[in-house]
Design an enzyme around this catalytic site. Structure first.
Site, short mmCIF file in Angstrom:
data_model
loop_
_atom_site.label_atom_id
_atom_site.label_comp_id
_atom_site.label_asym_id
_atom_site.label_seq_id
_atom_site.Cartn_x
_atom_site.Cartn_y
_atom_site.Cartn_z
N ASN A 175 0.85 -1.19 0.00
CA ASN A 175 0.00 0.00 0.00
C ASN A 175 0.89 1.24 0.00
O ASN A 175 1.85 1.33 0.77
CB ASN A 175 -0.87 0.02 1.27
CG ASN A 175 -1.52 1.38 1.48
OD1 ASN A 175 -2.49 1.72 0.81
ND2 ASN A 175 -0.98 2.19 2.40
N GLU A 176 0.59 2.17 -0.85
CA GLU A 176 1.32 3.44 -0.91
C GLU A 176 2.83 3.22 -0.73
O GLU A 176 3.47 3.85 0.13
CB GLU A 176 0.77 4.45 0.11
CG GLU A 176 -0.66 4.83 -0.21
CD GLU A 176 -1.19 6.08 0.50
OE1 GLU A 176 -0.49 6.64 1.36
OE2 GLU A 176 -2.32 6.49 0.16
N GLU A 299 -8.65 4.04 -2.23
CA GLU A 299 -8.79 5.03 -1.16
C GLU A 299 -9.27 6.33 -1.78
O GLU A 299 -8.61 6.90 -2.65
CB GLU A 299 -7.47 5.25 -0.42
CG GLU A 299 -7.08 4.08 0.45
CD GLU A 299 -5.88 4.34 1.36
OE1 GLU A 299 -5.68 5.51 1.76
OE2 GLU A 299 -5.17 3.37 1.65
O1 AHR Z 1 -6.81 6.38 4.96
C1 AHR Z 1 -5.78 6.96 5.73
C2 AHR Z 1 -4.42 6.79 5.08
O2 AHR Z 1 -4.37 7.48 3.88
C3 AHR Z 1 -4.02 5.39 4.70
O3 AHR Z 1 -3.52 4.66 5.75
C4 AHR Z 1 -2.99 5.63 3.66
O4 AHR Z 1 -2.93 4.59 2.72
C5 AHR Z 1 -3.40 6.95 3.04
O5 AHR Z 1 -2.33 7.83 2.97
#
Ligand code: AHR
Length: 495
Positions: A175-176, A299
């Site tokens: 993730n990210e 997201e």
């Molecule tokens: O949703 C909050 C945060 O936002 C998540 O943990 C991250 O993936 C994004 O930066």
């Protein structure tokens, strides 16, 4: 009120299915989302099923959530899944490094998450750990969940109370990873994606749909490199984009008490989603013109300053009529891109960011955003039909956006649903709608509106913003005239 706008709907021009997964959600070990929001534990006085609160389960079941993403977010790339299985007293207590530095007791782990998905009737989507976990740990997680034969992982699963494997389709490889998930460069992550994803195996009939970490907002280079270097090995590429009303991370602005300028700016920020999808899609199409690889907006949603007096690491914010309109506009945008966008997960499920549910002790409320997901769920798996809208411009301080957002689809029973959103903070809008390619008539409607732009539901007054019947439509000389109040969302049924 402005001029009459024209809406033409060609009910017989099929623009593809709206994947129900566009209505998916995201729950992270962050603030009070998992703990308190979902998990209250086996000894809680709050009514629960196996430790998970019944009021939340019931409300989420009604929403027909297709997919739920877990355990993060940034938390995913710090999460060691083996800490979260087995007897509770033996589960490790660790620090949640990303979100407030609080103790994570690992009581909500793999078994609990998959059980929760069963209880709310949703498909699980697990985000694996690339940032700080090993290839082997990731491989063993998938084996633990989905393998039916004999192996150390399946023996362990059985010892932990689950004999049969679960079915698991959606798996994210990190993730990210351009940020909290390792600060990687795209070429480096592409190679790691190739490496990690090779060990995410299909056992028996279980087929994993692999989702690569995609770009942050407008990082088009990330999409280019990922598609070029690893596009052949992925089913989906994620995209993250949050609506901050000021566009500045350091000063996101309040969730209530905003003025009409911030209202306008919020929508200016949110409709940027359309351009982002279009431009990422164009890059993906260079490498994947058939659109085999989906864009997964896993997201999205509003991100404001936290509520005064709450833990800044918990991302707790109020949810108003404005959030409802943001949700409606984004869902209409996702529909429009239904040839490339196959899943979207609003952040986050309970008590965090643009939540559909807020809780306080034993009390729970449904936010205006919840009501939009409820009103719009009729679009899930329906066929989008062609429409043309000449929306007036919504102008403020020399900037402008389209005032009306619209989408239409026909469900399996032949009923058409039209979702309409009037973004203007003060002006109503009248539409002259021509329904072509059908003999059907508008029969009913629901509307979400409120007395103030920042109207919201509270634990004492949980029904300040709720949908009502909408009757402001009439037929005249073969057209339908529909009057949308300022700052409102309407869903019409046509049959
Ligand atoms: O949703 C909050 C945060 O936002 C998540 O943990 C991250 O993936 C994004 O930066």
């Amino acid at each position: 009120m402005g001029a009459l706008s024209k809406l033409i709907i060609n009910a017989d021009i099929n623009k593809g299915t709206i994947n129900r997964n566009l209505y998916s959600h995201f729950a992270e070990h962050l603030g009070r989302c998992i703990y308190e929001g979902i998990w209250v534990g086996h000894d809680s006085p709050i009514a629960h099923t196996e430790g998970m609160r019944n009021d939340v389960i019931e409300a989420l079941r009604a929403l027909q959530i297709p997919v739920l993403r877990w355990p993060g977010g940034c938390f995913a790339d710090a999460y060691l899944w083996k800490d979260g299985v087995g007897p509770y007293e033996q589960r490790k207590k660790v620090v949640n490094v990303h979100w407030g530095g609080v103790v994570e007791n690992n009581h909500f782990g793999t078994h609990e998450f998959l059980r929760f998905c069963e209880l709310i009737g949703t498909e699980p989507y697990i985000a694996g750990n690339v940032g700080s976990g090993t290839v082997r740990e990731m491989a063993e997680w998938v084996e633990y969940i989905t393998f039916e034969g004999e192996s150390p992982m399946t023996e362990w699963r059985e010892a932990n109370g689950r004999e049969k494997p679960w079915s698991l389709k959606y798996f994210g490889i990190g993730n990210e990873n351009w940020g909290c998930g390792g600060n990687m460069r795209p070429k480096y992550y592409s190679d790691l994606y190739r490496h990690y994803s090779s060990y995410v195996r299909n056992y028996g009939a279980n087929k994993i749909y692999k989702i690569a970490c995609g770009p942050n907002t407008a990082d088009y280079n990330w999409t280019e490199v990922l598609m070029r270097e690893a596009g052949d090995l992925m089913d989906g590429l994620s995209l993250h984009y949050y609506t901050t009303q000021t566009g500045e991370w350091g000063n996101k602005g309040p969730s209530t008490g905003f003025d009409e300028q911030l209202w306008f700016q919020t929508f200016k920020q949110t409709v940027y989603m359309d351009e982002l999808i279009e431009r990422h899609d164009a890059i993906m199409s260079k490498y994947d013109p058939e659109k085999r690889v989906a864009l997964i907006v896993d997201e999205w949603g509003t991100w404001y300053d936290v509520e005064p007096g709450t833990n800044p690491g918990f991302l707790y914010q109020q949810n108003t009529l404005r959030d409802a309109l943001v949700a409606a506009v984004n869902l209409n945008i996702f529909h429009k891109h239904n040839d490339r966008v196959q899943m979207a997960n609003i952040a986050q499920l309970v008590n965090v960011l643009q939540a559909v549910i807020l809780t306080e002790g034993s009390r729970m409320l449904l936010t205006p955003t919840y009501h939009i997901f409820d009103m719009f769920k009729v679009h899930q798996d329906a066929v989008r039909v062609d429409l043309a809208l000449d929306s007036p411009r919504y102008e403020m301080n020399g900037e402008s956006i389209e005032q009306i957002s619209a989408s239409a689809s026909v469900d399996t029973e032949g009923t058409m649903h039209i979702s309409l959103c009037n973004l203007h903070h003060a002006d109503s809008a009248e539409l002259r709608c021509e329904l072509r390619g059908t003999e059907a008539a508008v029969v009913s409607g629901r509307i979400l509106q409120a007395s103030a732009l920042d109207a919201h539901n509270t634990f004492d007054e949980p029904e300040q913003v709720t949908p009502a019947e909408f009757r402001d439509f009439r037929q005249e000389a073969g057209s339908w005239f529909i009057k949308l109040p300022a700052a409102s969302v309407v869903v019409l049924s046509v049959k």
